[in-house]
Design an enzyme around this catalytic site. Structure first.
Site, PDB file in Angstrom:
ATOM      1  N   HIS A 357       0.824  -1.212   0.000  1.00  0.00           N
ATOM      2  CA  HIS A 357       0.000   0.000   0.000  1.00  0.00           C
ATOM      3  C   HIS A 357       0.864   1.270   0.000  1.00  0.00           C
ATOM      4  CE1 HIS A 357      -2.655  -3.179   1.139  1.00  0.00           C
ATOM      5  NE2 HIS A 357      -1.997  -3.339   2.270  1.00  0.00           N
ATOM      6  N   CYS A 358       2.055   1.153  -0.584  1.00  0.00           N
ATOM      7  CA  CYS A 358       3.023   2.271  -0.622  1.00  0.00           C
ATOM      8  C   CYS A 358       3.501   2.657   0.767  1.00  0.00           C
ATOM      9  CB  CYS A 358       2.459   3.498  -1.325  1.00  0.00           C
ATOM     10  SG  CYS A 358       2.113   3.214  -3.055  1.00  0.00           S
TER      11      CYS A 358
END
Ligand SMILES: Cc1ncc(COP(=O)(O)O)c(C=O)c1O
Length: 402
Positions: A357-358
């Site tokens: 999710h970065c």
């Protein structure tokens, strides 16, 4: 709708579009309690907005300064600062440190003591999320502000404090946000997380900072009319000084309309007080609309946590109590990889997301191998049944042993 480019033509269509475009900035300013449209700069997304601050402030950094971010940041709020400190400034012989504040792996809370220990009188900027997109943690902005204020860093305008940039990508769509109350110097977020199409992100900044800051992008429309010569280029008034080239006109107008739609949906579903009108957003309406959304989301995440925590093979990440978190939950399962879970959920018509999710730094911090979790996110359009359906599907998938 008649439309044409903005700030360029004398045609009725251009004048009308210009008016709609400019008043969209007013709506956005009203939504976050900013003094005026002069405080609002629109870019493509949160990431570009953060990069714009990095590039605009770049020439202000002095050798020996430092920037502080956190281990719970989205890459958008770490990698630009990494790039500045490790790649760009060293080429000019300027060394600026990039420091990362830890969080508590058990509770998911930001470690304020550690953050404070990293801050000194050379800390120009603290960049911190207001809500983690992996842990769901809400961070205490007022306390972070106090820490930033205590640094004593001498800014070029004579202020003695570290600037505070808040990544509000997970806050502005979900919680009542008032930039004056929060006393932030910079706030960034994206509109696609709040019912708008993809492609528009915002930067709020204090007007006195924007007046002095270098433009991020140079070119047409950001200049003062006729004030361009080899000797000197003068810039347009705020916020257009930061709007080089033809802007995302329709995206801007739609983003402001999405804000109005979101307010109407939240205040009185089925009735339109703001959407497609020129009405100024009343502050108490914004507060009520966003409190409704926040309360609704608390109920959703409370239910999600309750079901997921009953599954023995699952570990959820972030704060235990719904009060302290937003309405997303990331988890891992002993028997299945996050991708396997997400694929099986997809077969059941449930959208989740597997990966880091970065929030890559945080996944490494937990030593997750692969650095991935599966994440369910809920918003104002979900109800408790959606949550139950999604979490019971996770239960079914994760209880199967092989
Ligand atoms: C906390 C946070 N910061 C930054 C971003 C990046 O937003 P964008 O992709 O719109 O630039 C996201 C997007 O998921 C986010 O959740």
């Amino acid at each position: 709708m008649q439309y044409d480019s903005v700030h360029r033509g004398q045609s009725r269509a251009s004048l009308l579009t210009t008016e709609r475009f400019e008043s969209s900035y007013d709506t956005i300013a009203q939504f976050i309690g900013a003094p005026s449209r002069k405080n609002i700069i629109l870019y493509r997304n949160t990431t570009e907005a953060i990069n714009s601050v990095m590039y605009s402030l770049m020439t202000e950094f002095k050798d020996g300064d430092n920037v502080i971010s956190t281990l719970m940041e989205h890459n958008s709020d770490y990698v630009p600062w990494y790039g500045l400190c490790k790649e760009i400034l060293p080429k000019f012989g300027i060394n600026v440190g990039c420091r990362l504040a830890k969080f508590d792996k058990e509770t998911g809370e930001l470690d304020l003591t550690h953050l404070k220990s990293l801050v000194d009188k050379r800390t120009k900027l603290i960049c911190c999320t207001s809500a983690s997109n992996f842990l769901g943690t809400k961070t205490p902005i007022k306390k972070i502000r106090e820490i930033a204020n205590s640094s004593g860093y001498l800014q070029p305008n004579g202020e003695r404090k570290s600037y505070l940039l808040i990544d509000g990508a997970q806050m502005v769509p979900n919680m009542f946000t008032d930039v004056r109350e929060l006393d932030v110097d910079f706030l960034v977020w994206s509109f696609h997380k709040m019912l708008a199409p993809f492609g528009v992100g915002a930067l709020y900044a204090r007007e006195e900072l924007l007046r002095e800051m270098r433009p991020f992008l140079y070119g047409g429309d950001m200049i003062a009319e006729g004030k361009v010569s080899l000797k000197k280029v003068e810039y347009n008034v705020l916020p257009w000084k930061f709007t080089a080239g033809t802007p995302n006109i329709l995206g801007t107008i739609l983003s402001a309309q999405a804000v109005k739609l979101l307010m109407d949906f939240s205040l009185n579903p089925g009735q339109y007080k703001y959407f497609m009108t020129d009405k100024i957003l009343e502050r108490q309406d914004v507060e009520k609309a966003m409190k409704n959304i926040e309360d609704h989301e608390k109920a959703l995440i409370g239910e999600a946590l309750k079901i997921l925590r009953e599954i023995p093979s699952i570990k959820t990440y972030g704060p235990k109590h719904p009060e302290n978190r937003t309405s997303l939950v990331a988890f891992t399962c002993e028997h299945k990889t996050p991708v396997e879970i997400a694929e099986e959920l997809n077969k059941l018509g449930i959208e989740s997301r597997a990966g880091c999710h970065c929030a890559t730094l945080a996944h490494h911090y937990y030593r997750l191998d692969p650095p991935a979790t599966c994440r369910l996110s809920f918003y104002m359009y979900n109800d408790i049944e959606d949550v139950r359906r999604a979490c019971l599907a996770v239960k079914k998938i994760c209880l199967v042993l092989w």
